[in-house]
Design an enzyme around this catalytic site. Structure first.
Site, PDB file in Angstrom:
ATOM      1  N   ASN A 152       0.799  -1.216   0.000  1.00  9.59           N
ATOM      2  CA  ASN A 152       0.000   0.000   0.000  1.00  9.59           C
ATOM      3  C   ASN A 152       0.831   1.265   0.000  1.00  9.59           C
ATOM      4  OD1 ASN A 152       0.378  -1.432   2.566  1.00  9.59           O
ATOM      5  ND2 ASN A 152      -0.435   0.430   3.508  1.00  9.59           N
ATOM      6  N   CYS A 325      -2.253   5.301   8.377  1.00 12.49           N
ATOM      7  CA  CYS A 325      -2.131   4.832   9.756  1.00 12.49           C
ATOM      8  C   CYS A 325      -0.864   5.361  10.399  1.00 12.49           C
ATOM      9  CB  CYS A 325      -2.108   3.321   9.811  1.00 12.49           C
ATOM     10  SG  CYS A 325      -3.190   2.583   8.608  1.00 12.49           S
TER      11      CYS A 325
HETATM   12  C1  LIG Z   1      -6.465  -0.331   3.475  1.00 17.70           C
HETATM   13  C2  LIG Z   1      -5.720  -1.587   3.727  1.00 17.70           C
HETATM   14  C3  LIG Z   1      -6.118  -2.504   4.701  1.00 17.70           C
HETATM   15  C4  LIG Z   1      -7.276  -2.228   5.626  1.00 17.70           C
HETATM   16  O1  LIG Z   1      -8.519  -2.279   4.988  1.00 17.70           O
HETATM   17  P1  LIG Z   1      -9.803  -1.633   5.722  1.00 17.70           P
HETATM   18  O2  LIG Z   1     -10.954  -2.029   4.856  1.00 17.70           O
HETATM   19  O3  LIG Z   1      -9.583  -0.170   5.724  1.00 17.70           O
HETATM   20  O4  LIG Z   1      -9.876  -2.240   7.072  1.00 17.70           O
HETATM   21  C5  LIG Z   1      -5.419  -3.669   4.836  1.00 17.70           C
HETATM   22  N1  LIG Z   1      -4.362  -3.938   4.047  1.00 17.70           N
HETATM   23  C6  LIG Z   1      -3.937  -3.096   3.094  1.00 17.70           C
HETATM   24  C7  LIG Z   1      -2.781  -3.464   2.238  1.00 17.70           C
HETATM   25  C8  LIG Z   1      -4.598  -1.883   2.898  1.00 17.70           C
HETATM   26  O5  LIG Z   1      -4.167  -1.043   1.957  1.00 17.70           O
END
Ligand SMILES: *Cc1c(COP(=O)(O)O)cnc(C)c1O
Length: 402
Positions: A152, A325
């Protein structure tokens, strides 16, 4: 000009998904667990969503799809299921990457406190793990390998088919956090030997608070939420049918248009990369080719990512200085540090995550403003001055080359 370039944090709801959401809110308000007509009509909409999602990732059966509150919950359920299920057979070892999302890393930390042993593999300097390292880390008592599909923060795509094959051969469960990949990259859980997978609606233009946990039949699942018998008893709570159906619609739309979208967004990404590479002592983080179509993560020496981000926001450009985060703390990203980016460079990094709504004009605007803010902050930075006078050593080469 307003430029939204933070699609890895969240995407806007697509018009198709929004229309579907409203349609369901207006027409399908029953509880799918009710036996009366209203309930049964709503149940059909839920079944339809499950079929669409299963089709998009080529799941063998629709009953391998569980709807959750998002990617985080799916990640938690995958790890807890594998760990709790297999510890009874004496398997108390788990393998993951040090650059995973916190939904994985914090769940792993919790399992460590319960007596599990976790191996955190580091990727190579391009952000991609060597599959041989995964193979070498697998032991007799390994219960699970969890490796994200695509990162991400810096966009690197992991060798999922190779890791899937290794895990299958060694008889170890394989989970992938595919939150950034779903709807953006082709996924085939059967061909890639994926046992469990996580997705999140709001990362592919669906609603927030809604996600998918795929688990191949035959894996013993542990509940994260206890209660009623929804989702075949594996995830309690009255299901949010409008959000789920809208998410399925968004996923279908993304998968139906994947090829042209990938080509268009990757061209925007490469235009941005080309436009930033003349900035001295700066670099692209993550593999230049094996990366998400929309991701550009760039480090600039001698500046703070947060100042850049806030200044760019004043020009209407919305991006990130790490993952959402980590932006609450000023510690540099665990992802960049985990792949060996020097701490000074990690402090001065920006992530632009582009998507189908971005334009070439917007990219050129980002390029212009980034040049401006880098010059501005470097001209005032005592750190940058130390680099110029030789009091400090550069940690990034003067010219970045792919
Ligand atoms: C955004 C994200 C999550 C969390 O997903 P949510 O639906 O916001 O809980 C987990 N893993 C990755 C790689 C992400 O980008």
């Amino acid at each position: 000009m307003k430029v939204y370039a933070d699609n890895a944090a969240t995407t806007y709801l697509s018009k198709t998904a929004r229309d579907k959401f409203i349609e369901c809110l207006d027409n399908f308000n029953g509880n799918p667990n009710s036996l009366h007509s209203d309930g049964q009509r709503t149940q059909e909409v839920l079944d339809e969503a499950r079929e669409i999602v299963a089709g998009c990732i080529n799941a063998a059966k629709t009953n391998e799809i569980y709807f959750t509150s998002g990617g985080s919950e799916a990640d938690n359920q995958a790890l807890l299921s594998a760990a709790r299920g297999l510890s009874k057979k004496g398997k108390k070892h788990l393998i993951t990457l040090n650059i995973e999302h916190h939904a994985i890393l914090h769940t792993m930390a919790k399992l460590e406190k319960e007596g599990f042993e976790v191996t955190y593999l580091a990727p190579e300097s391009n952000g991609i793990v060597d599959p041989q390292k995964v193979a070498d880390a697998i032991r007799e008592d390994t219960a699970l390998v969890s490796v994200m599909f695509a990162n991400n923060e810096m966009g690197a795509i992991q060798p999922i088919p190779e890791i899937g094959k290794i895990c299958k051969e060694k008889g170890v469960l394989f989970h992938t956090d595919a939150v950034q990949a779903a709807g953006h990259l082709p996924i085939d859980v059967q061909a890639m030997n994926i046992d469990m997978l996580s997705m999140s609606g709001h990362k592919f233009h669906g609603p927030k608070g809604c996600g998918v946990f795929y688990a191949r039949n035959g894996i013993r699942l542990v509940n994260v939420i206890e209660g009623g018998a929804q989702e075949r008893g594996k995830r309690a709570g009255t299901v949010n049918v409008p959000a789920i159906r809208a998410m399925a619609e968004a996923l279908k739309e993304a998968c139906d248009n994947m090829e042209p979208n990938m080509t268009r967004v990757a061209a925007l990404r490469d235009r941005l990369i080309n436009g930033l590479k003349d900035i001295p002592y700066s670099q692209l983080n993550g593999d230049p080719v094996k990366r998400l179509p929309g991701n550009v993560n760039w480090s600039f020496e001698g500046v703070e990512g947060e100042s850049l981000l806030l200044h760019l926001d004043m020009y209407g450009i919305e991006c990130s200085s790490g993952s959402a985060c980590t932006s609450e703390s000023l510690d540099p990203s665990h992802v960049l540090l985990g792949m060996g980016v020097p701490i000074e460079a990690a402090h001065g990094s920006l992530r632009f995550s582009l998507d189908i709504d971005n334009t070439e004009e917007q990219i050129d605007y980002i390029i212009e403003k980034v040049h401006y803010v880098i010059d501005y902050y470097r001209s005032m930075s005592p750190y940058w001055e130390d680099l110029q006078t030789g009091k400090r050593q550069h940690c990034v080469p003067e010219h970045w080359e792919a």
